[in-house]
Design an enzyme around this catalytic site. Sequence first.
Site, PDB file in Angstrom:
ATOM      1  NE  ARG A   1      -4.037  -1.991   0.320  1.00 37.24           N
ATOM      2  CZ  ARG A   1      -3.980  -3.246  -0.106  1.00 37.24           C
ATOM      3  NH1 ARG A   1      -2.878  -3.686  -0.721  1.00 37.24           N
ATOM      4  NH2 ARG A   1      -4.996  -4.066   0.047  1.00 37.24           N
TER       5      ARG A   1
ATOM      6  CE1 TYR B   1      -6.370   4.768   0.509  1.00 37.90           C
ATOM      7  CE2 TYR B   1      -5.412   3.539   2.341  1.00 37.90           C
ATOM      8  CZ  TYR B   1      -6.458   4.250   1.794  1.00 37.90           C
ATOM      9  OH  TYR B   1      -7.609   4.454   2.532  1.00 37.90           O
TER      10      TYR B   1
ATOM     11  CE  LYS C   1      -7.064   7.934   2.274  1.00 36.67           C
ATOM     12  NZ  LYS C   1      -8.170   8.934   2.207  1.00 36.67           N
TER      13      LYS C   1
END
Length: 254
Positions: free
Chosen positions: A148, A151, A155
Amino acid sequence: MFSLKNKSAIITGAGSGIGKAIAENFAKAGALVHILDLSLEQAEATKTIIEGFGGKSVVHSVDVSKQEDIKTVVKKINEVDILVNCAGIAHVGNAVNTSEEDLDRVYRVNVKGTYNCLHEVLPKFIEQDYGVILNIASIAAWVGLSDRFAYSMSKGAVFAMTLSVAKDYLSNNIRCNSISPARVHTPFVDGFIQKNYPGKEKEMFDKLSKTQPIGRMGTTEEIANLALYLCSDEASFITGNDYPIDGGFIKLNS
């Protein structure tokens, strides 16, 4: 308690998943909800649900990654008290197999999209000396998640922007917080499982559910309930914080 009567809220990504649940919850609490989504069809579907229980909403089809889109929409909205930055996309990959194109795509939506909304809405909040901002981050901003990379990068940036905005606008009576969900059962999860594990949907759903120590995925309604509290006047002493809602993922995983 937790009334949003006479409040006006902008919610991005409100056509599906967590954003949709937040839009419905805010409308039930009395807010006029501005539904921002890339998909006009999905945004209209959310509006239909809200109208079904007597709520008030307005649909805006926008691409949050384009500042001009957000600028145009915000100019049309006379009053806004709450901004929820929920629009986002996911990506599977590590630092080696994530392409530059994919990294840029995640950045444009998750990071720049959040910035664009902050950039256009904050002047309104400053002028009226009041505003509430809620950003949807992720446990990926707190812990290392396999595959991830892009991502998690995005975030983490959302988390950092939350702290920065909260600090910069304390004197303007503007609060800014974020929520960090773990795995939540949304249409995206179902689509991901169906695409990557055809014929093994139930098995994979159960496996993914059990990655949360509590033994299940979260629901969009549970995220929306926390969002409602943080955007209500009952949370008026809360700013500059991130709230994991993760079934014990961060602290209890071993």
